[in-house]
Design a protein around this motif. Structure first.
Motif, PDB file in Angstrom:
ATOM      1  N   TYR A 114     -17.800  49.139  40.118  1.00 17.30           N
ATOM      2  CA  TYR A 114     -17.969  47.698  39.964  1.00 17.30           C
ATOM      3  C   TYR A 114     -16.792  47.087  39.202  1.00 17.30           C
ATOM      4  O   TYR A 114     -16.240  46.052  39.602  1.00 17.30           O
ATOM      5  CB  TYR A 114     -19.292  47.405  39.236  1.00 17.30           C
ATOM      6  N   LYS A 117     -13.709  47.117  41.465  1.00 24.14           N
ATOM      7  CA  LYS A 117     -13.748  46.083  42.503  1.00 24.14           C
ATOM      8  C   LYS A 117     -13.532  44.684  41.938  1.00 24.14           C
ATOM      9  O   LYS A 117     -12.960  43.820  42.596  1.00 24.14           O
ATOM     10  CB  LYS A 117     -15.092  46.133  43.243  1.00 24.14           C
ATOM     11  N   LYS A 118     -14.004  44.442  40.715  1.00 21.48           N
ATOM     12  CA  LYS A 118     -13.831  43.133  40.095  1.00 21.48           C
ATOM     13  C   LYS A 118     -12.416  42.927  39.543  1.00 21.48           C
ATOM     14  O   LYS A 118     -12.067  41.831  39.130  1.00 21.48           O
ATOM     15  CB  LYS A 118     -14.836  42.946  38.944  1.00 21.48           C
ATOM     16  N   ALA A 120     -11.111  44.580  36.909  1.00 21.26           N
ATOM     17  CA  ALA A 120     -11.064  44.712  35.453  1.00 21.26           C
ATOM     18  C   ALA A 120     -10.028  45.740  35.009  1.00 21.26           C
ATOM     19  O   ALA A 120      -9.551  45.701  33.881  1.00 21.26           O
ATOM     20  CB  ALA A 120     -12.439  45.108  34.914  1.00 21.26           C
TER      21      ALA A 120
END
Length: 124
Positions: A114, A117-118, A120
């Motif tokens: 996650y 994908k974001k 970060a």
């Protein structure tokens, strides 16, 4: 009647630890003052960050990505810290311990994907 003599080694240990930690903190300061190596100057006492003067107002906002990467590092560092005791005690915990750790690792992998994908983990 309670026998408190069993706590004597613990109290001695705590006393020695307190004495040593106090000596390690204050003894170098006292020695530096006695030997004359303590010579405060304006440059030595000035505040600095990263070895160079600041370019902007110190109250300006920081980029949140720095803190995000730091938090992600702490999370995945704690994952590694949990893996060692789990691996050592795996004989005693058996399949139940193995399944619980796989669920824990799956949650962390989902969180890692996650965050990836974001964006970060992207650093500019």
């Amino acid at each position: 009647m309670v026998d408190l003599s069993q706590y004597l080694p613990i109290l001695i240990f705590l006393g020695v630890a307190l004495g040593l930690s106090t000596a390690f903190v204050f003894l170098p300061m006292a020695v530096s003052r006695l030997t004359g190596s303590y010579k405060p100057e304006a440059d030595k006492l000035s505040e600095y960050e990263c070895g160079f003067p600041t370019f902007e107002d110190p109250r300006s906002q920081f980029d949140v990505r720095f803190y995000l990467v730091a938090i992600l590092f702490i999370i995945f560092d704690l994952e590694a810290a949990f893996l060692f005791p789990w691996a050592v005690s795996l004989k005693h915990t058996g399949w139940a311990g193995w399944c619980v750790m796989m669920v824990f690792l799956a949650e962390l992998i989902i969180g890692f994907i996650y965050a990836w994908k974001k964006g970060a983990l992207d650093w500019e």
